[in-house]
Design a protein around this motif. Structure first.
Motif, PDB file in Angstrom:
ATOM      1  N   GLU A  74      13.838 -11.749  22.593  1.00 32.68           N
ATOM      2  CA  GLU A  74      14.212 -11.419  23.960  1.00 32.68           C
ATOM      3  C   GLU A  74      15.211 -10.187  23.900  1.00 32.68           C
ATOM      4  O   GLU A  74      15.131  -9.464  24.917  1.00 32.68           O
ATOM      5  CB  GLU A  74      14.823 -12.562  24.655  1.00 32.68           C
ATOM      6  N   LYS A  75      16.049  -9.998  23.097  1.00 32.73           N
ATOM      7  CA  LYS A  75      17.121  -8.873  23.384  1.00 32.73           C
ATOM      8  C   LYS A  75      16.467  -7.706  22.795  1.00 32.73           C
ATOM      9  O   LYS A  75      17.120  -6.868  22.779  1.00 32.73           O
ATOM     10  CB  LYS A  75      18.374  -9.358  22.292  1.00 32.73           C
ATOM     11  N   CYS A  76      15.266  -7.906  22.142  1.00 32.81           N
ATOM     12  CA  CYS A  76      14.787  -6.399  21.516  1.00 32.81           C
ATOM     13  C   CYS A  76      14.392  -5.485  22.566  1.00 32.81           C
ATOM     14  O   CYS A  76      13.822  -6.005  23.806  1.00 32.81           O
ATOM     15  CB  CYS A  76      13.643  -6.885  20.681  1.00 32.81           C
ATOM     16  N   PRO A  77      14.477  -4.192  22.620  1.00 32.28           N
ATOM     17  CA  PRO A  77      14.392  -3.366  23.616  1.00 32.28           C
ATOM     18  C   PRO A  77      12.937  -3.269  24.020  1.00 32.28           C
ATOM     19  O   PRO A  77      12.455  -3.045  24.924  1.00 32.28           O
ATOM     20  CB  PRO A  77      14.790  -1.954  23.239  1.00 32.28           C
ATOM     21  N   ALA A  78      11.994  -3.329  22.986  1.00 32.69           N
ATOM     22  CA  ALA A  78      10.659  -3.539  23.075  1.00 32.69           C
ATOM     23  C   ALA A  78      10.045  -4.444  24.161  1.00 32.69           C
ATOM     24  O   ALA A  78       9.135  -4.238  24.901  1.00 32.69           O
ATOM     25  CB  ALA A  78       9.653  -3.223  21.947  1.00 32.69           C
TER      26      ALA A  78
END
Length: 117
Positions: free
Chosen positions: A97-101
Motif C-alpha cells: 500500500e505504501k509502494c509509490p506504484a
C-alpha cells in the motif's frame, strides 16, 4: 516469508516526463527503498527496461520460438519489482500500500513458493 511485489502501470503515463520528473520519481522510490531497509525487510528490487525491449521465448514440440515484445498485449505492463521478507500477507499488503506504484498503477503481491530460503 518472502513476498514479491510486481509493479504494473501504463507506460504511456510516463511518456511526457521530464528529467526533473524522473529525478522526483527516483527520490520517491529511493525513500520507499530506504523505509524497507530501515524496517529490515528489504531483499531486492529492480526497475525494468521498457516493454518494447522485451523478448519472449517459448518451446513447443521441440521448436523454440523467439518473439520481440512482451508475453501479453496489455495496456499495463510489468515495470519492476520488490522482494521483501515479511511475516504474513497482512504485513505484505500494508507495505504494498505504501509502494509509490500503487498511486498510479497496480501492485500484485505474490508469496514465494520456495519457502524462506
Amino acid at each position: 516469508m518472502k513476498y514479491t511485489f510486481l509493479l504494473y502501470s501504463d507506460p504511456t503515463g510516463f511518456a511526457g516526463l521530464t528529467e526533473e520528473d524522473w529525478a522526483r520519481e527516483k527520490e520517491v522510490y529511493g525513500a520507499y527503498i530506504g523505509a524497507l531497509k530501515a524496517a529490515g525487510i528489504f531483499v531486492s528490487t529492480d526497475w525494468l527496461q521498457p516493454v518494447a525491449t522485451a523478448t519472449t521465448l517459448s518451446t513447443r514440440d521441440g521448436k523454440t520460438r523467439i518473439e520481440d515484445g512482451p508475453f501479453a498485449e496489455t495496456v499495463e505492463t510489468l515495470g519492476g519489482y520488490f522482494v521483501v521478507d515479511l511475516p504474513d500477507l497482512d504485513a505484505a499488503i500494508a507495505w504494498a500500500e505504501k509502494c509509490p506504484a500503487a498511486q498510479y498503477g497496480k501492485v500484485e503481491i505474490r508469496a514465494t513458493a520456495m519457502g524462506d530460503g
